[in-house]
Write an enzyme that holds these catalytic residues in place. Sequence first.
Site, PDB file in Angstrom:
ATOM      1  N   ASP A 217       0.881  -1.171   0.000  1.00 30.95           N
ATOM      2  CA  ASP A 217       0.000   0.000   0.000  1.00 30.95           C
ATOM      3  C   ASP A 217       0.917   1.219   0.000  1.00 30.95           C
ATOM      4  OD1 ASP A 217      -2.157   1.777   0.263  1.00 30.95           O
ATOM      5  OD2 ASP A 217      -2.104   1.647   2.454  1.00 30.95           O
TER       6      ASP A 217
ATOM      7  N   GLU B  34      -1.282  -1.497  -4.662  1.00 30.56           N
ATOM      8  CA  GLU B  34      -2.531  -0.742  -4.821  1.00 30.56           C
ATOM      9  C   GLU B  34      -2.346   0.362  -5.850  1.00 30.56           C
ATOM     10  OE1 GLU B  34      -5.363   2.122  -2.159  1.00 30.56           O
ATOM     11  OE2 GLU B  34      -4.712   0.245  -1.257  1.00 30.56           O
TER      12      GLU B  34
ATOM     13  N   ASP C 196      -2.438   0.950   7.352  1.00 37.26           N
ATOM     14  CA  ASP C 196      -1.598   0.786   6.157  1.00 37.26           C
ATOM     15  C   ASP C 196      -1.200  -0.673   5.952  1.00 37.26           C
ATOM     16  OD1 ASP C 196      -1.368   3.597   5.311  1.00 37.26           O
ATOM     17  OD2 ASP C 196      -0.321   3.846   7.219  1.00 37.26           O
TER      18      ASP C 196
END
Length: 180
Positions: free
Chosen positions: A7, A69, A141
């Site tokens: 991420d 992502e 996160d």
Amino acid sequence: MRILGIDPGLQTTGFGVVDAHGQQLSYVASGTISTRHMVGEPLALRLKVLFDGIGEISERYQPDAAAVEIIFVNVNPQSTLMLGQARGACLTALVANRLNVAEYTALQMKQAVAGHGNAAKAQVQEMVKRLLNLPGVPGADAADALGIAITHAHVGHSLARLGDAVKKGAGASYRQGRTR
């Protein structure tokens, strides 16, 4: 298959590592790489911290694949540009470590993990905890990174089943029908 999920973020990049054996998932590791202490430092140095951190994680956990992502445009164009550069540093580190990289949107991850694309951060954290049988909820996160890895595990499993079906001739009649 061991999957490393990322991420990306300039201040905090989450990572999560899961092992996938068919539909069975098991937690390996998760955490964050932070450059918060470097606010005011040159951007290039912060990007190097992300690049080196992803490289260290790749060497330590030896993933077979990686998933990152996909980011969307923020209201602030400067923030979007900086986030894109952080994402680029992460992608480059993964490729430099000879990993195949898949990319998923936050919507795809939320659908795979929570069952709907409007899931809040807390819902994603709770579902990651349940799916991986963790004793507590991971940080936001790290949970997103684990969610990206879980998404890739689900997609990879589905694609393997589709590939098996095609190998067995399940798509043969359709292909023949299309050529007439």
